[in-house]
Motif scaffolding. Structure first.
Motif, PDB file in Angstrom:
ATOM      1  N   LEU A 175      12.663  30.777 -48.545  1.00 47.74           N
ATOM      2  CA  LEU A 175      12.660  32.227 -48.327  1.00 47.74           C
ATOM      3  C   LEU A 175      13.597  32.549 -47.157  1.00 47.74           C
ATOM      4  O   LEU A 175      13.579  31.859 -46.147  1.00 47.74           O
ATOM      5  N   GLY A 176      14.409  33.571 -47.312  1.00 45.76           N
ATOM      6  CA  GLY A 176      15.327  33.953 -46.230  1.00 45.76           C
ATOM      7  C   GLY A 176      15.292  35.450 -46.008  1.00 45.76           C
ATOM      8  O   GLY A 176      15.105  36.217 -46.951  1.00 45.76           O
ATOM      9  N   TRP A 177      15.446  35.858 -44.768  1.00 45.58           N
ATOM     10  CA  TRP A 177      15.480  37.297 -44.472  1.00 45.58           C
ATOM     11  C   TRP A 177      16.400  37.593 -43.292  1.00 45.58           C
ATOM     12  O   TRP A 177      16.610  36.737 -42.429  1.00 45.58           O
ATOM     13  N   ILE A 178      16.956  38.785 -43.288  1.00 44.35           N
ATOM     14  CA  ILE A 178      17.840  39.241 -42.207  1.00 44.35           C
ATOM     15  C   ILE A 178      17.446  40.672 -41.843  1.00 44.35           C
ATOM     16  O   ILE A 178      17.253  41.506 -42.724  1.00 44.35           O
ATOM     17  N   LEU A 179      17.298  40.932 -40.553  1.00 49.01           N
ATOM     18  CA  LEU A 179      16.997  42.288 -40.088  1.00 49.01           C
ATOM     19  C   LEU A 179      18.157  42.756 -39.220  1.00 49.01           C
ATOM     20  O   LEU A 179      18.625  42.012 -38.366  1.00 49.01           O
ATOM     21  N   ASP A 180      18.593  43.988 -39.430  1.00 41.34           N
ATOM     22  CA  ASP A 180      19.707  44.481 -38.614  1.00 41.34           C
ATOM     23  C   ASP A 180      19.561  45.980 -38.403  1.00 41.34           C
ATOM     24  O   ASP A 180      19.115  46.695 -39.293  1.00 41.34           O
ATOM     25  N   ASN A 181      19.906  46.425 -37.223  1.00 38.59           N
ATOM     26  CA  ASN A 181      20.019  47.867 -36.983  1.00 38.59           C
ATOM     27  C   ASN A 181      21.012  48.113 -35.862  1.00 38.59           C
ATOM     28  O   ASN A 181      21.531  47.175 -35.266  1.00 38.59           O
ATOM     29  N   GLU A 182      21.257  49.380 -35.588  1.00 43.27           N
ATOM     30  CA  GLU A 182      22.309  49.742 -34.637  1.00 43.27           C
ATOM     31  C   GLU A 182      22.020  49.279 -33.224  1.00 43.27           C
ATOM     32  O   GLU A 182      22.927  49.121 -32.427  1.00 43.27           O
ATOM     33  N   THR A 183      20.748  49.132 -32.877  1.00 43.01           N
ATOM     34  CA  THR A 183      20.439  48.835 -31.478  1.00 43.01           C
ATOM     35  C   THR A 183      20.419  47.335 -31.200  1.00 43.01           C
ATOM     36  O   THR A 183      20.445  46.926 -30.046  1.00 43.01           O
ATOM     37  N   LEU A 184      20.370  46.528 -32.249  1.00 44.37           N
ATOM     38  CA  LEU A 184      20.328  45.078 -32.026  1.00 44.37           C
ATOM     39  C   LEU A 184      21.740  44.550 -31.746  1.00 44.37           C
ATOM     40  O   LEU A 184      22.664  44.874 -32.484  1.00 44.37           O
ATOM     41  N   PRO A 185      21.894  43.732 -30.688  1.00 48.50           N
ATOM     42  CA  PRO A 185      23.219  43.165 -30.443  1.00 48.50           C
ATOM     43  C   PRO A 185      23.633  42.204 -31.562  1.00 48.50           C
ATOM     44  O   PRO A 185      24.806  42.088 -31.895  1.00 48.50           O
ATOM     45  N   HIS A 186      22.662  41.494 -32.139  1.00 44.00           N
ATOM     46  CA  HIS A 186      22.929  40.601 -33.265  1.00 44.00           C
ATOM     47  C   HIS A 186      21.817  40.797 -34.280  1.00 44.00           C
ATOM     48  O   HIS A 186      20.703  41.135 -33.905  1.00 44.00           O
ATOM     49  N   LEU A 239      18.762  39.818 -36.622  1.00 41.64           N
ATOM     50  CA  LEU A 239      17.701  38.814 -36.522  1.00 41.64           C
ATOM     51  C   LEU A 239      17.564  38.174 -37.900  1.00 41.64           C
ATOM     52  O   LEU A 239      17.711  38.865 -38.907  1.00 41.64           O
ATOM     53  N   PHE A 240      17.289  36.883 -37.938  1.00 41.62           N
ATOM     54  CA  PHE A 240      17.132  36.271 -39.255  1.00 41.62           C
ATOM     55  C   PHE A 240      16.144  35.122 -39.189  1.00 41.62           C
ATOM     56  O   PHE A 240      15.797  34.644 -38.107  1.00 41.62           O
ATOM     57  N   GLY A 241      15.657  34.701 -40.338  1.00 37.66           N
ATOM     58  CA  GLY A 241      14.722  33.585 -40.375  1.00 37.66           C
ATOM     59  C   GLY A 241      14.582  33.063 -41.784  1.00 37.66           C
ATOM     60  O   GLY A 241      15.061  33.673 -42.746  1.00 37.66           O
ATOM     61  N   ALA A 251      21.075  36.540 -46.826  1.00 35.87           N
ATOM     62  CA  ALA A 251      19.681  36.139 -47.058  1.00 35.87           C
ATOM     63  C   ALA A 251      19.639  35.014 -48.092  1.00 35.87           C
ATOM     64  O   ALA A 251      18.831  34.091 -47.999  1.00 35.87           O
ATOM     65  N   ASP A 252      20.543  35.068 -49.070  1.00 36.91           N
ATOM     66  CA  ASP A 252      20.601  34.048 -50.118  1.00 36.91           C
ATOM     67  C   ASP A 252      20.910  32.673 -49.513  1.00 36.91           C
ATOM     68  O   ASP A 252      20.252  31.679 -49.826  1.00 36.91           O
ATOM     69  N   SER A 253      21.875  32.623 -48.590  1.00 36.88           N
ATOM     70  CA  SER A 253      22.224  31.304 -48.042  1.00 36.88           C
ATOM     71  C   SER A 253      21.107  30.786 -47.132  1.00 36.88           C
ATOM     72  O   SER A 253      20.870  29.575 -47.083  1.00 36.88           O
ATOM     73  N   LEU A 254      20.396  31.682 -46.442  1.00 30.67           N
ATOM     74  CA  LEU A 254      19.247  31.243 -45.634  1.00 30.67           C
ATOM     75  C   LEU A 254      18.161  30.655 -46.534  1.00 30.67           C
ATOM     76  O   LEU A 254      17.568  29.614 -46.230  1.00 30.67           O
TER      77      LEU A 254
END
Ligand SMILES: [Zn+2]
Length: 321
Positions: free
Chosen positions: A204-215, A217-219, A304-307
């Motif tokens: 299982l892979g996931w990525i979280l992103d928004n304007e305020t995050l410097p990078h 987040l993923f797991g 997310a697919d590669s994670l």
């Protein structure tokens, strides 16, 4: 003297899909471009239009601050474009609207270094925006060269994160969404799963992103006794929701490349096999202030697919085989 046009007027001929949503860049930058064209950024001219009368002029040169000024016509921006490694920016700098500039962006020719292509345009716009915010809110200046360097670093990092080469992007089937009102601080939450019929394991892979995050987040994680790829995708969404909750995200745009699953969630039609996991998803969803589930084509979910794939490959039993 450059004529300062009022906040963006939307031209009907503007191709949102091509010039905003299909630009090969981070989702938060697609959203930023969308806001830029919509006149939805808290720029001076937009704030004045809403009745705010505090000093809303450009922090660099004190001229009225429009989107066109911020990105192209401010002397600060013009120096940035002059330093950017494009063959020529003359036509771009003569644009009379943001829409026109976005139409021209794909025609920009990048000079070496190799590997940097026209997606640099979107990251330069983004870095002009963040430099402006840094000046206003942190009183910190950013040199013209630093804006260009940061954008080049962003492009390289983004390209490296897309490890698996993407096939050409098909047209998304979620067209109605493009004009839906989105909360300004929405987070993009992509999830994906990789399933092995032989071992009944799922990565299982996931990525979280928004304007305020410097990078972003993923797991990733690996699950045993997963009986179908459909269940694996549902588990990935549940993990992604849990991660978003832990990251204190309250407005989430959940994106999965499993069309069947998105349909099941949105229609609340839960197949028996997935009932428990989909009920978990429903319960978790209710804790968000805003939540949206949409299908995205596989090509747009490569991170997310590669994670997910690497989580499956690195599982203990996969290593034993
Ligand atoms: Zn200015």
């Amino acid at each position: 003297m450059i004529d300062e046009s009022p906040p963006a007027v939307i031209h009907h001929a503007f191709n949102w899909h091509k010039n905003v949503w299909s630009v090969k860049t981070a989702p938060k930058i697609n959203l930023f471009l969308w806001r830029l064209v919509q006149g939805a950024l808290p720029l001076g001219a937009n704030l004045q239009a809403r009745g705010l009368t505090a000093n809303t002029n450009c922090p660099h040169c004190n001229a009225p601050e429009t989107a066109l000024h911020l990105i192209l016509h401010c002397p600060y921006a013009q120096q940035v474009w002059e330093l950017a490694p494009f063959k020529s920016t003359t036509a771009l700098l003569n644009s009379d609207s943001i829409q026109h500039a976005l139409n021209l962006a794909p025609t920009l020719v990048c000079l070496p270094p190799k590997g940097i292509t026209t997606e640099l345009f979107s990251w330069l716009c983004w870095n002009l925006w963040t430099a402006r915010n840094r000046l206003i809110f942190e009183n910190g200046g950013t040199s013209h060269a630093a804006v260009v360097t940061n954008a080049l670093v962003n492009v390289r990092e983004w390209n490296q994160a897309q490890k698996i080469p993407s096939p050409p992007r098909p047209t998304p089937t979620t067209a109605p969404l493009y004009h839906a009102p989105l909360p300004p601080d929405i987070s993009f939450c992509n999830s994906d799963a990789s399933w092995s019929r032989q071992s009944l394991q799922a990565g299982l892979g996931w990525i979280l992103d928004n304007e305020t995050l410097p990078h972003a987040l993923f797991g990733s994680s690996c699950c045993n006794h997963v009986t179908s790829p459909f269940l694996a995708e549902a588990l990935a969404i549940r993990e992604c929701l849990r991660a978003a909750q832990t990251a204190q995200i309250t407005k989430a745009w959940m994106r999965s490349d499993s069309q069947l699953l998105i349909k099941a969630i949105n229609s609340k039609t839960y197949p028996m096999e997935l009932f428990g996991v989909l009920m978990d998803i429903e319960l978790l969803s209710s804790t968000f202030a805003f939540i949206l589930f949409t299908f995205i084509p596989r090509a747009q979910n490569s991170g997310a697919d590669s994670l997910a794939k690497s989580a499956l490959c690195n599982s203990p039993s996969a290593l034993l085989n």
